[in-house]
Motif scaffolding. Sequence first.
Motif, PDB file in Angstrom:
ATOM      1  N   GLY A  42       0.796  -1.228   0.000  1.00  0.00           N
ATOM      2  CA  GLY A  42       0.000   0.000   0.000  1.00  0.00           C
ATOM      3  C   GLY A  42       0.823   1.270   0.000  1.00  0.00           C
ATOM      4  N   ALA A  89       1.830   2.065  -5.863  1.00  0.00           N
ATOM      5  CA  ALA A  89       0.679   2.750  -5.270  1.00  0.00           C
ATOM      6  C   ALA A  89       0.923   4.249  -5.172  1.00  0.00           C
ATOM      7  CB  ALA A  89       0.398   2.172  -3.877  1.00  0.00           C
ATOM      8  N   VAL A 140      -6.948   2.708  -6.203  1.00  0.00           N
ATOM      9  CA  VAL A 140      -5.529   2.360  -6.117  1.00  0.00           C
ATOM     10  C   VAL A 140      -5.363   1.057  -5.344  1.00  0.00           C
ATOM     11  CG1 VAL A 140      -3.315   3.052  -5.125  1.00  0.00           C
ATOM     12  CG2 VAL A 140      -4.687   4.716  -6.376  1.00  0.00           C
ATOM     13  N   ILE A 194      -3.597  -2.311  -7.046  1.00  0.00           N
ATOM     14  CA  ILE A 194      -2.367  -2.973  -6.627  1.00  0.00           C
ATOM     15  C   ILE A 194      -2.651  -4.388  -6.124  1.00  0.00           C
ATOM     16  CG2 ILE A 194      -1.197  -0.800  -6.142  1.00  0.00           C
ATOM     17  CD1 ILE A 194      -1.712  -1.232  -3.207  1.00  0.00           C
TER      18      ILE A 194
END
Length: 668
Positions: free
Chosen positions: A482, A487, A533, A537
């Motif tokens: 993250g 990201a 996002v 990912i």
Amino acid sequence: MGWLRQAARAAAGPVSGIATPEKWVEDWFTGGTANSAGIRVDQETALMYSPFFAGVRVLSEDLAGLPLFLYERLKPRGKQRAAGHPLYGLLHDQPNDMMSSAWLRETLMGHAITWGDAVAQVVTHERTGTIEEIWPLRPDRLKICVKRTGPGRFRRLYQYRDETNGISATLLPHEVLHIGGLGFDGIRGYPVVELAANAIGLGLATEHHGAKVFSNAAAPGGTLTHPGNLSPEARRRMADDWENIHRGIDRAHRVAILEEGVTWQQVGIPNDSAQFLETRKLQVTEMARWLRLPSHKINDLERATFSNIEQQQLDYVASALNIWLVRWEQAILTQLLLPEERTRFFAEFLVDSLLRGDTLTRYQAYAVGRQWGWLSANDVRDKENLNPVDGGDAYLVPLNMVPAGRSAVGAAGRRARLYAGRTTVRESLAEVYGARIEESDQEVADLEAARVRALVAEHLEPERGARSLAGFLAALSALYSGDGPIADRLSELWLPLMTAFAADVATDAAEEVGYEEPVDLSVWARAYVQAHVAYRISSSFGQLRNAADNTDTTEAAAEAVVDRIAKWQTERPAQTARWETAQLPNAAARETWKEAGVTKIQWVARGSKNCPYCQRLDGSVREIETPFIAKGDEVDGEAEGEKLVAKRNTFHPPVHAGCLCQVVPLVD
């Protein structure tokens, strides 16, 4: 190059000789340009006349002070600064190692106005032909002539002679930059000094007359009268004594004592009778007329008022200065750019600084441009010399404007109240932002490809030593964490883009329901981006992990991973753009309508004639907080037993890839 540098360094004070006399020497013996005032006028003495010098200075300094940029044309329209072109730095910054761009342009403009022509030598690289330097040439040592090169064909030649400094050269047209003023033969411009010799001479004569008057203590000539007869020697002695006592400003207003019946009688005409001051004022206007200047530009403010000075300034830029800007721009285009470059590159002065109004006027103009869609917030900030802000690149779209010939989009009865232009606006926004989303996603895909290939080479390829699928997956997990680089880059690119997209959609949606309060979706857009996002990912890591896990060897894992990221690079950016331009407009519009108090929305199928799921939903109405399809619901397809099972609550389109459906508000 040597002779040109020598000329530049010798320009401050060359030695005049019999073979090559300076221009002032020739004029001293020939009398310069003849004029009715009896004053010698040439390009040097003319600059001693303050109104003429002021006019030359105004035009030269104003043109030199404007930014000069080289632009590249964009397709299908638009332009950008061509900072990578060799000419850009020469025109904008420094044309040679002794002069700035402003200094060169100021010098050449002075030549062009006073002599009729300004010529600079263009120095190119011996092998590549790239222009490296631009040097001004002294006009008094330059002769422009024409040579016949064939039947009906001619070309200019530029002969530069300075025998005192050992300089003699003939330059061809491609070796010079030539800016000419108004002319009659297409070869040279008219020398304004020679044409205006009478006007300049009269101005110099009035200045000379005034100086002589003040040197006599501001008293005109007169006669001394003696009642008797004086010998020549006595008359001369009396005149000399009088002048020794009373001539000059320092001796002004002394008391005169007249003896032996001598009387004084003034015979000169007073300055006011000769309209001396009026003549001087008229000559200032005359100089402005010769140079096509408003009189206030050379400090004649007699007819200037607060109400007309701005219009006079605009007139100056549009008439007097503009033609010189065009001459410069076209000279650069035709003389410094190659023929094959002229359709792609062009030079242009930025005249905004001369047209700036007061603060209120500027802000009113910005408001018009902002409201009608040709200025963004950052465009305005750039003009005011302010830094850009996040989300400031969005252009507002007037919602009541639609292309000619478009018909209204809508349905009868209780179907949503769609007006002509609503679909057009959303399509236009999707087209604009879709290209930007695809571009940003391509950048991310390229970044992923580079990083993942590096991990493959490090952990899975045999030439790097020990191969470890577990090590690869651990490194891959860190890459797609993250707070990892993928990201972070996605957030950097998408947050301002999606915020601007949502703001434009909100403007359209609020207008659609007549909601006039401002709608701020920036917080919603941030949450939207964070969610997308996180999904991206997670999905990317999962796909690559599965591709590697479903193989038997590290070599096969490496090949499968590389194939997957290659597919992302070629296919995913366009897919992402199509999905986001279908999902975000519906989601942002729904958020806007919720704030505006809309309670119900309707599903409208568009471009989905072959999609049974969209057709089943077409026309259905829901409370705005109720999903059209709840998580786990099934939507029947065309074939018996064919169903679409919803994986999430669906409050708005799309329901599948390629879905173009929309939700619209129901307003009573």
